[in-house]
Design an enzyme around this catalytic site. Structure first.
Site, mmCIF file in Angstrom:
data_model
loop_
_atom_site.group_PDB
_atom_site.id
_atom_site.type_symbol
_atom_site.label_atom_id
_atom_site.label_comp_id
_atom_site.label_asym_id
_atom_site.label_seq_id
_atom_site.Cartn_x
_atom_site.Cartn_y
_atom_site.Cartn_z
ATOM 1 N N ASP A 135 0.782 -1.318 0.059
ATOM 2 C CA ASP A 135 -0.103 0.104 0.140
ATOM 3 C C ASP A 135 0.748 1.192 -0.020
ATOM 4 O O ASP A 135 0.255 2.382 -0.056
ATOM 5 C CB ASP A 135 -1.088 0.025 1.446
ATOM 6 C CG ASP A 135 -2.103 -0.573 0.994
ATOM 7 O OD1 ASP A 135 -2.636 -1.034 -0.292
ATOM 8 O OD2 ASP A 135 -3.250 -0.824 1.715
ATOM 9 N N ASP A 464 -10.725 -7.531 10.907
ATOM 10 C CA ASP A 464 -10.655 -9.119 11.354
ATOM 11 C C ASP A 464 -12.021 -9.088 12.183
ATOM 12 O O ASP A 464 -12.796 -10.366 11.950
ATOM 13 C CB ASP A 464 -9.459 -9.392 12.113
ATOM 14 C CG ASP A 464 -9.028 -8.402 13.009
ATOM 15 O OD1 ASP A 464 -9.643 -7.242 13.353
ATOM 16 O OD2 ASP A 464 -8.029 -8.773 13.788
HETATM 17 O O1 LIG Z 1 -4.064 0.619 4.760
HETATM 18 C C1 LIG Z 1 -3.359 -0.395 5.250
HETATM 19 C C2 LIG Z 1 -3.014 -0.667 6.557
HETATM 20 C C3 LIG Z 1 -2.612 -1.661 7.136
HETATM 21 N N1 LIG Z 1 -2.065 -2.482 6.230
HETATM 22 C C4 LIG Z 1 -1.325 -3.726 6.772
HETATM 23 O O2 LIG Z 1 -2.103 -4.430 7.819
HETATM 24 C C5 LIG Z 1 -1.382 -4.950 8.415
HETATM 25 C C6 LIG Z 1 -1.784 -4.992 10.063
HETATM 26 O O3 LIG Z 1 -1.653 -3.611 10.462
HETATM 27 P P1 LIG Z 1 -0.816 -3.038 11.785
HETATM 28 O O4 LIG Z 1 -1.046 -1.733 11.673
HETATM 29 O O5 LIG Z 1 0.269 -3.850 11.843
HETATM 30 O O6 LIG Z 1 -2.027 -3.782 12.867
HETATM 31 P P2 LIG Z 1 -1.795 -4.518 14.059
HETATM 32 O O7 LIG Z 1 -2.529 -3.819 15.171
HETATM 33 O O8 LIG Z 1 -0.329 -4.486 14.344
HETATM 34 O O9 LIG Z 1 -2.523 -5.795 13.557
HETATM 35 C C7 LIG Z 1 -3.359 -6.530 14.301
HETATM 36 O O10 LIG Z 1 -4.597 -6.055 14.154
HETATM 37 C C8 LIG Z 1 -4.931 -5.868 12.757
HETATM 38 C C9 LIG Z 1 -6.538 -5.303 12.638
HETATM 39 O O11 LIG Z 1 -7.314 -5.908 13.644
HETATM 40 C C10 LIG Z 1 -4.922 -7.249 12.018
HETATM 41 O O12 LIG Z 1 -5.336 -6.899 10.641
HETATM 42 C C11 LIG Z 1 -3.738 -7.784 12.254
HETATM 43 O O13 LIG Z 1 -3.552 -8.926 11.286
HETATM 44 C C12 LIG Z 1 -3.341 -7.887 13.369
HETATM 45 O O14 LIG Z 1 -1.977 -8.492 13.613
HETATM 46 C C13 LIG Z 1 0.053 -4.807 8.535
HETATM 47 O O15 LIG Z 1 0.555 -5.632 7.676
HETATM 48 C C14 LIG Z 1 0.020 -3.454 7.530
HETATM 49 O O16 LIG Z 1 1.045 -3.259 6.439
HETATM 50 C C15 LIG Z 1 -2.282 -2.379 4.845
HETATM 51 O O17 LIG Z 1 -2.032 -3.439 3.980
HETATM 52 N N2 LIG Z 1 -3.097 -1.488 4.308
#
Ligand SMILES: O=c1ccn([C@@H]2O[C@H](COP(=O)(O)OP(=O)(O)O[C@H]3O[C@H](CO)[C@@H](O)[C@H](O)[C@H]3O)[C@@H](O)[C@H]2O)c(=O)[nH]1
Ligand SMILES: [Mn+2]
Length: 511
Positions: A135, A464
């Site tokens: 992204d 999720d």
């Molecule tokens: O516009 C976006 C925003 C995020 N991401 C990806 O989404 C993932 C998760 O985002 P992050 O900001 O790291 O969220 P976390 O809170 O660390 O992640 C937890 O919470 C998320 C939302 O509940 C879940 O999707 C994840 O799998 C879970 O590990 C990462 O790989 C990002 O690169 C995208 O691809 N596009």
């Protein structure tokens, strides 16, 4: 003590009931009820404070009963991947998705380690494809993947030959000590791989610091010239294609940066996952999908086989809608002051929920069935399925267009996925590039069911929860892959409130 409660198969459901815990819980329950009865009996002779105490104790009793009933019947699944070859003729294909959004906050070296650990899993490479959604639309991420695929061609055979368990190279090489293996051949290969990895990390770090001279105007990187991060067409590049579906080669590796325009909502990770689902549907259409965030890596090379035991070993598909691996993190602080490891959730509530309907969908580390993501119920509930969802295997072409959008190729592949058929005529991936760009366009989803009944759900910043609830409503049960509890590991917070800092730290450790 643990005892097996189902006959040996691809997995065993092992009860973790503890009679002592149950006796404690029953005692506490009797005491709580006695307290409430006591309050009620003497209510009239006491004042407002008594009423307040009664209300608080009733609330406490209610939440306590909910918690205890959740963990009343804890179970764990033991999986037997070595039995897969006796049970099924051929392992099914799996499409693996990695999402990354920002090369500054999520350094490409981290994403690359996630990807390399996926490319190196112990599973026939011809059955795997790895799709990376960027992204950030960053040429550095693309460059890093191209370089990583060159490194992986040396790294994967090395890991398989020497049965290396840590297949994310930054973890394997983070120890100063050379692994105990006296053979001269191993020592030479180890040193060579270490040099190769250091070279890869330096190249990626230099690219990230913009200290190498980019030529974006021509060649492979031309697609990235004159674009803005939030305003650009779809860019899809096949970094590596396993043309013959050969088991000993690398799996396919595909880079995707979906189209973004300022006035079109992109729906965060959910939007990225839906594009990954559609592009992979056109290209490989595997019946199973695994997603990893770019800050996690595979810590157990057998993870896909373990998951297959749960997905293929159930009596019917309704019993294993998806398989969620619990999220664990590496290099956390002693005593886990930030609560990263979710100790209580995994060990106590997690096993208990496993004994009821199974875990919630938690984002990263989940194996999905493609047809369930497409909105269908597992086939064997027949007519009942049609009352639960508009998506099923007997859709007319008009219905398909309305639900899945205006791509004939995607509709054809979705019909195959819904009917449980394999991809009949595999085509060379670059030939599908134009069709893939169409389904990665930001206007593709208008008027369709994507984000509503199909795919990852929109309407929340976290994809999720809504998606998990929708799947729970359609499928009976889910499995948690606890048998290999640290199969996937992620970066965790080690200080302060900014969760991005440790990510940077880890990413730069080798660069
Ligand atoms: O516009 C976006 C925003 C995020 N991401 C990806 O989404 C993932 C998760 O985002 P992050 O900001 O790291 O969220 P976390 O809170 O660390 O992640 C937890 O919470 C998320 C939302 O509940 C879940 O999707 C994840 O799998 C879970 O590990 C990462 O790989 C990002 O690169 C995208 O691809 N596009
Ligand atoms: Mn994260």
């Amino acid at each position: 003590m643990a005892k097996a409660i189902s006959p040996p198969n691809l997995y065993d459901k092992v009860s973790l009931q503890n009679p002592l815990h149950r006796a404690f819980d029953v005692t506490i329950f009797v005491l709580l009820i006695s307290l409430l009865v006591y309050r009620l009996l003497h209510f009239s002779s006491n004042g407002f404070a008594w009423l307040l105490a009664l209300l608080c104790e009733s609330c406490f009793t209610f939440t306590w009963v909910l918690t205890v009933s959740t963990k009343w019947n804890p179970v764990e699944y033991r999986t037997y991947p070595e039995r897969l070859s006796q049970k099924i003729q051929e392992l099914p294909p799996v499409d693996m998705f990695v999402t990354t959004a920002d090369p500054e906050l999520e350094p490409p070296i981290l994403t690359v380690n996630t990807v390399i650990s996926l490319l190196a899993v112990d599973y026939p490479a011809g059955k795997l494809a790895c799709y990376v959604s960027d992204d950030g639309c960053s040429p550095v991420t693309y460059y890093s993947l191209v370089e990583a695929s060159k490194f992986a061609r040396l790294w994967v055979p090395f890991c398989k030959k020497h049965d290396i368990q840590d297949r994310a190279p930054f973890r394997y090489f983070c120890s100063e000590e050379v692994p105990l293996n006296n053979s001269l051949e191993f020592q030479q290969e180890y040193n060579k791989m270490k040099d190769e990895y250091e070279e890869l990390a330096t190249k990626i770090n230099d690219a990230n610091k913009k200290s190498i001279d980019w030529n974006l105007s021509s060649g492979d990187f031309a697609a990235f010239s004159n674009i803005e991060r939030k305003n650009h067409p779809a860019i899809i590049k096949v970094v590596w294609e396993n043309k013959g579906g050969i088991s000993d080669e690398l799996p396919h590796l595909i880079y995707i940066s979906r189209e973004k325009r300022p006035k079109h909502p992109h729906h965060y990770k959910a939007g990225a996952m839906n594009v990954l689902t559609r592009v992979s549907g056109l290209m490989t259409n595997a019946p199973f999908i695994l997603n990893l965030d770019c800050d996690m890596f595979v810590n157990n090379p057998n993870i896909v086989r373990h998951a297959m035991c749960l997905l293929l070993g159930s009596r019917n598909e309704r019993e294993s809608g998806f398989v969620q691996c619990p999220q664990y993190f590496y290099d956390g602080l002693k005593h886990d002051p930030f609560g990263n490891q979710f100790e209580v959730l995994h060990k106590y509530l997690g096993n208990g929920i496993g004994g009821i309907q199974g875990p919630f969908y938690g984002g990263t580390g989940c194996f999905h069935r493609r047809k369930v993501i497409y909105g269908a119920c597992p086939h064997d509930i027949g007519i009942q399925a049609k009352s639960l969802t508009p998506v099923h295997g007997d859709l007319t072409e008009k219905e398909q267009l309305k639900i899945f959008g205006n791509s004939k190729e995607l509709i054809r592949s979705a019909a195959h996925a819904l009917q449980g058929k394999a991809n009949t005529s595999p085509r060379l991936l670059p030939n599908l590039n134009e069709a893939a760009k169409q389904v990665a366009g930001c206007g593709y989803e208008y008027g369709t069911s994507w984000g509503k009944e199909v795919g990852w759900q929109y309407g929340s910043a976290t994809e999720d929860i809504l998606t998990g609830l929708l799947i729970h409503a359609r499928v009976l049960a889910f499995r948690s892959l606890h048998a290999t509890s640290s199969s996937l590991l992620g970066v965790c917070s080690t200080g302060g409130t900014n969760r991005d800092d440790p990510t940077k730290e880890v990413g730069n450790r080798f660069a």
